[in-house]
Enzyme design. Structure first.
Site, PDB file in Angstrom:
ATOM      1  N   HIS A   1       0.874  -1.187   0.000  1.00  0.00           N
ATOM      2  CA  HIS A   1       0.000   0.000   0.000  1.00  0.00           C
ATOM      3  C   HIS A   1       0.911   1.237   0.000  1.00  0.00           C
ATOM      4  O   HIS A   1       1.538   1.531  -1.013  1.00  0.00           O
ATOM      5  CB  HIS A   1      -0.919  -0.098   1.228  1.00  0.00           C
ATOM      6  CG  HIS A   1      -2.060   0.873   1.263  1.00  0.00           C
ATOM      7  ND1 HIS A   1      -2.418   1.679   0.225  1.00  0.00           N
ATOM      8  CD2 HIS A   1      -2.935   1.173   2.267  1.00  0.00           C
ATOM      9  CE1 HIS A   1      -3.454   2.413   0.572  1.00  0.00           C
ATOM     10  NE2 HIS A   1      -3.787   2.145   1.818  1.00  0.00           N
TER      11      HIS A   1
ATOM     12  N   HIS B   1      -2.643  -2.625  -9.987  1.00  0.00           N
ATOM     13  CA  HIS B   1      -3.528  -2.021  -8.992  1.00  0.00           C
ATOM     14  C   HIS B   1      -4.769  -2.875  -8.881  1.00  0.00           C
ATOM     15  O   HIS B   1      -5.212  -3.452  -9.875  1.00  0.00           O
ATOM     16  CB  HIS B   1      -3.909  -0.591  -9.426  1.00  0.00           C
ATOM     17  CG  HIS B   1      -4.389   0.240  -8.298  1.00  0.00           C
ATOM     18  ND1 HIS B   1      -5.678   0.173  -7.839  1.00  0.00           N
ATOM     19  CD2 HIS B   1      -3.745   1.128  -7.515  1.00  0.00           C
ATOM     20  CE1 HIS B   1      -5.811   1.014  -6.827  1.00  0.00           C
ATOM     21  NE2 HIS B   1      -4.648   1.593  -6.604  1.00  0.00           N
TER      22      HIS B   1
ATOM     23  N   ASP C   1       2.488   5.205  -7.414  1.00  0.00           N
ATOM     24  CA  ASP C   1       3.774   5.106  -6.726  1.00  0.00           C
ATOM     25  C   ASP C   1       4.964   4.967  -7.656  1.00  0.00           C
ATOM     26  O   ASP C   1       6.105   5.041  -7.213  1.00  0.00           O
ATOM     27  CB  ASP C   1       3.762   3.901  -5.771  1.00  0.00           C
ATOM     28  CG  ASP C   1       2.870   4.172  -4.593  1.00  0.00           C
ATOM     29  OD1 ASP C   1       2.886   5.307  -4.106  1.00  0.00           O
ATOM     30  OD2 ASP C   1       2.154   3.254  -4.176  1.00  0.00           O
TER      31      ASP C   1
HETATM   32  N1  CMC Z   1       4.441  -7.186 -11.197  1.00  0.00           N
HETATM   33  C1  CMC Z   1       4.309  -8.382 -11.819  1.00  0.00           C
HETATM   34  N2  CMC Z   1       3.157  -9.085 -11.838  1.00  0.00           N
HETATM   35  C2  CMC Z   1       2.116  -8.559 -11.196  1.00  0.00           C
HETATM   36  C3  CMC Z   1       2.176  -7.310 -10.547  1.00  0.00           C
HETATM   37  C4  CMC Z   1       3.389  -6.619 -10.569  1.00  0.00           C
HETATM   38  N3  CMC Z   1       3.509  -5.433  -9.964  1.00  0.00           N
HETATM   39  N4  CMC Z   1       0.967  -7.031  -9.998  1.00  0.00           N
HETATM   40  C5  CMC Z   1       0.185  -8.061 -10.305  1.00  0.00           C
HETATM   41  N5  CMC Z   1       0.872  -8.991 -11.045  1.00  0.00           N
HETATM   42  C6  CMC Z   1       0.350 -10.222 -11.613  1.00  0.00           C
HETATM   43  C7  CMC Z   1       0.197 -11.305 -10.553  1.00  0.00           C
HETATM   44  O1  CMC Z   1       1.349 -12.099 -10.451  1.00  0.00           O
HETATM   45  C8  CMC Z   1      -0.982 -12.058 -11.080  1.00  0.00           C
HETATM   46  O2  CMC Z   1      -0.554 -12.869 -12.138  1.00  0.00           O
HETATM   47  P1  CMC Z   1      -1.193 -14.362 -12.334  1.00  0.00           P
HETATM   48  O3  CMC Z   1      -2.647 -14.106 -12.670  1.00  0.00           O
HETATM   49  O4  CMC Z   1      -0.408 -14.978 -13.431  1.00  0.00           O
HETATM   50  O5  CMC Z   1      -1.031 -15.061 -11.013  1.00  0.00           O
HETATM   51  C9  CMC Z   1      -1.876 -10.974 -11.707  1.00  0.00           C
HETATM   52  O6  CMC Z   1      -0.970  -9.936 -12.085  1.00  0.00           O
HETATM   53  C10 CMC Z   1      -2.911 -10.412 -10.747  1.00  0.00           C
HETATM   54  O7  CMC Z   1      -2.265 -10.015  -9.561  1.00  0.00           O
HETATM   55  P2  CMC Z   1      -2.947  -9.954  -8.119  1.00  0.00           P
HETATM   56  O8  CMC Z   1      -1.913 -10.080  -7.067  1.00  0.00           O
HETATM   57  O9  CMC Z   1      -4.099 -10.918  -8.090  1.00  0.00           O
HETATM   58  O10 CMC Z   1      -3.544  -8.481  -8.129  1.00  0.00           O
HETATM   59  P3  CMC Z   1      -4.085  -7.701  -6.870  1.00  0.00           P
HETATM   60  O11 CMC Z   1      -5.204  -6.874  -7.370  1.00  0.00           O
HETATM   61  O12 CMC Z   1      -4.374  -8.630  -5.737  1.00  0.00           O
HETATM   62  O13 CMC Z   1      -2.844  -6.831  -6.433  1.00  0.00           O
HETATM   63  C11 CMC Z   1      -1.347  -5.037  -6.143  1.00  0.00           C
HETATM   64  C12 CMC Z   1      -2.742  -5.453  -6.620  1.00  0.00           C
HETATM   65  C13 CMC Z   1      -1.239  -3.497  -6.185  1.00  0.00           C
HETATM   66  C14 CMC Z   1      -1.118  -5.485  -4.679  1.00  0.00           C
HETATM   67  C15 CMC Z   1      -0.288  -5.677  -7.089  1.00  0.00           C
HETATM   68  O14 CMC Z   1      -0.497  -5.259  -8.408  1.00  0.00           O
HETATM   69  C16 CMC Z   1       1.145  -5.388  -6.637  1.00  0.00           C
HETATM   70  O15 CMC Z   1       1.669  -6.108  -5.787  1.00  0.00           O
HETATM   71  N6  CMC Z   1       1.794  -4.335  -7.233  1.00  0.00           N
HETATM   72  C17 CMC Z   1       3.140  -3.953  -6.811  1.00  0.00           C
HETATM   73  C18 CMC Z   1       3.046  -3.132  -5.537  1.00  0.00           C
HETATM   74  C19 CMC Z   1       2.486  -1.761  -5.794  1.00  0.00           C
HETATM   75  O16 CMC Z   1       2.876  -1.066  -6.736  1.00  0.00           O
HETATM   76  N7  CMC Z   1       1.540  -1.318  -4.924  1.00  0.00           N
HETATM   77  C20 CMC Z   1       0.975   0.047  -4.979  1.00  0.00           C
HETATM   78  C21 CMC Z   1      -0.454   0.051  -5.276  1.00  0.00           C
HETATM   79  S1  CMC Z   1      -1.049   1.692  -5.682  1.00  0.00           S
HETATM   80  C22 CMC Z   1      -0.915   2.586  -4.210  1.00  0.00           C
HETATM   81  C23 CMC Z   1      -1.973   2.332  -3.245  1.00  0.00           C
HETATM   82  O17 CMC Z   1      -3.174   2.363  -3.577  1.00  0.00           O
HETATM   83  O18 CMC Z   1      -1.636   2.141  -2.056  1.00  0.00           O
END
Ligand code: CMC
Length: 422
Positions: free
Chosen positions: A263, A302, A358
């Protein structure tokens, strides 16, 4: 005819029609047909936990609006304090309202001497400033006992002003302590962002004059971070607020949620990642590593945005302005290359992974001289307005205490075996 769905319980053959209101169906209606059958929705992926009129977000289209106003227009024309007023009051302030609001916030920037001298200075010398902030915000509840009067309009308004006004002071105090510098008192002749920069950077000069481009850029970043509907920290604020805890305690919980790398800690991770990549030549191999499952591309993806985060686009422009003053952040070229490669790679496009807020904010903060540990703190300062707007809305909705159900998957009932017989 109103839109609706019809569900049928195949165990009994009974059906029930449920109206679709504002894009949702009421789970309470569902429960009338199937008491004891719960929606299984870990991480609330498909659950709307409340009705809200604060922020509108369309993740597919990349739209973000506060109280109906597009984020682009607010970032271009407004100030953080004006936006905070908008979030909290529902309307942009008229000139006299703005002047009163600005004056009230300015007059509440000082913190009780005991918060600084006895509380903050009691931390270990290398304490993380975000950990200090989380604790200091909670500690404020012990200084303002009237904060427990959450349904008293005057008390509520006072705590809101105190929290918005004191967050930059606590944030800067945490930083100064962590680098062994003396505390700088607020300068109430400066505006919100400039005063924060003064408390951060002032050394021996009689008066700190922040660069207007940097102060404006920080204010814009504050606007972009002021609210983002039901994210992890706002949900924490609402959940704790639903128990009728005072706003300082609820805000401390929200700060704690923001602390995590998924986050508010993500921009810190972006800088660590860019530093580790070290040069443009290493970008393709790094991307291949991410695709192979070796970590994530920080600052990408996201939960709700499935297109370019509109805040990231504004931040990219702000970064250019900041770099005219600070000089270009050497990590920028690596970031641009990463973005270029990722946006043309099937792995990222098929998963709709785009830069989020970010991805570039950390580059700006770093160029402005903020240490990495301060990044989540910089997020918490403006998000306080959003948290408080949601807290207020929740209380006005006469909501129930947050209390989800679970699907129990543990052992059946069994008999206790005394210790000596195990
Ligand atoms: N890099 C590589 N692969 C990713 C990433 C990433 N940053 N984010 C998601 N994926 C892939 C993930 O591996 C999955 O692939 P598969 O379907 O093959 O297993 C798919 O995309 C869906 O991912 P998810 O984890 O189910 O997505 P989520 O909605 O649960 O997670 C997130 C959202 C923001 C936690 C995630 O995208 C992430 O970890 N991003 C990096 C950290 C980041 O930048 N966070 C800041 C968010 S914006 C600020 C805020 O609102 O606080």
């Amino acid at each position: 005819m109103a839109e609706s769905i019809t569900i049928t319980d195949n165990r009994t053959g009974e059906s029930l029609e449920i109206p679709i209101d504002n894009g949702g169906v009421a789970a309470s209606e569902w429960s009338k047909l199937m008491p004891g059958v719960w929606f299984y929705d870990p991480a609330f992926m498909s659950t709307a936990a409340c009705e809200s009129s604060i922020t509108f977000l369309d993740g597919e289209a990349g739209i973000l609006r506060y109280r109906g106003y597009p984020i682009e227009e607010l970032a271009e024309n407004s100030t953080y304090l004006e936006v905070a007023y908008l979030l909290l009051h529902g309307e942009l302030p008229k000139p006299d309202e703005y002047e009163k609001w600005r004056n009230e916030v300015t007059m509440h920037t000082f913190i009780h001497e005991n918060v600084r001298k006895r509380f903050l200075e009691g931390f270990h010398y290398d304490a993380h400033p975000m950990g200090m902030l989380v604790s200091a915000v909670a500690a404020l509840s012990t200084f303002y006992l009237d904060a427990k009067e959450i349904f008293d309009p005057d008390s509520r308004a006072k705590q809101i002003i105190r929290l918005i006004a004191k967050m930059p002071t606590l944030a800067a105090a945490a930083h100064r302590f962590s680098v062994g510098m003396p505390f700088v008192y607020p300068d109430n002749s400066l505006d919100f962002a400039a005063n924060f920069l003064s408390m951060m950077w002032k050394v021996a000069e009689p008066r700190f004059e922040p660069d207007p481009i940097l102060a404006k850029a920080l204010d814009t970043l504050f606007i972009l971070h002021a609210d983002h509907e039901q994210n992890c920290s706002t949900t924490a604020m609402r959940v704790v607020g639903s128990s009728h805890a005072d706003p300082y305690s609820a805000c401390a919980a929200a700060c704690a949620a923001l602390y995590g790398p998924r986050h508010g800690g993500a921009n810190e991770q972006v800088i660590r990642m860019l530093t580790e990549i070290a040069s443009i030549e290493n970008v393709p191999a790094f991307i291949e590593g991410v695709k192979a499952g070796n970590g994530r591309l920080q600052g990408f993806g996201h939960r709700v945005y499935k297109s370019y985060d509109p805040r990231a686009a504004i931040i990219k422009r702000t970064a250019d302005e900041v770099f005219t003053v600070t000089g270009k952040n050497p990590l920028l070229d690596i970031a641009l290359k990463l973005e270029e490669i990722a946006l043309s790679d099937e792995y990222f496009t098929s998963r709709k992974l785009y830069p989020n807020v970010d991805f570039y904010s950390g580059l700006i903060y770093q160029a402005m001289g903020f240490p990495l540990e301060m990044f989540p703190v910089l997020f918490a300062i403006p998000r306080t307005a959003g948290w408080l707007a949601h807290w207020q809305e929740l209380l006005d909705q006469d909501s129930k205490i947050a209390r989800p159900r679970q699907l129990y998957i543990g052992p059946e009932a069994r008999t206790y075996t005394p210790l000596a017989e195990r």
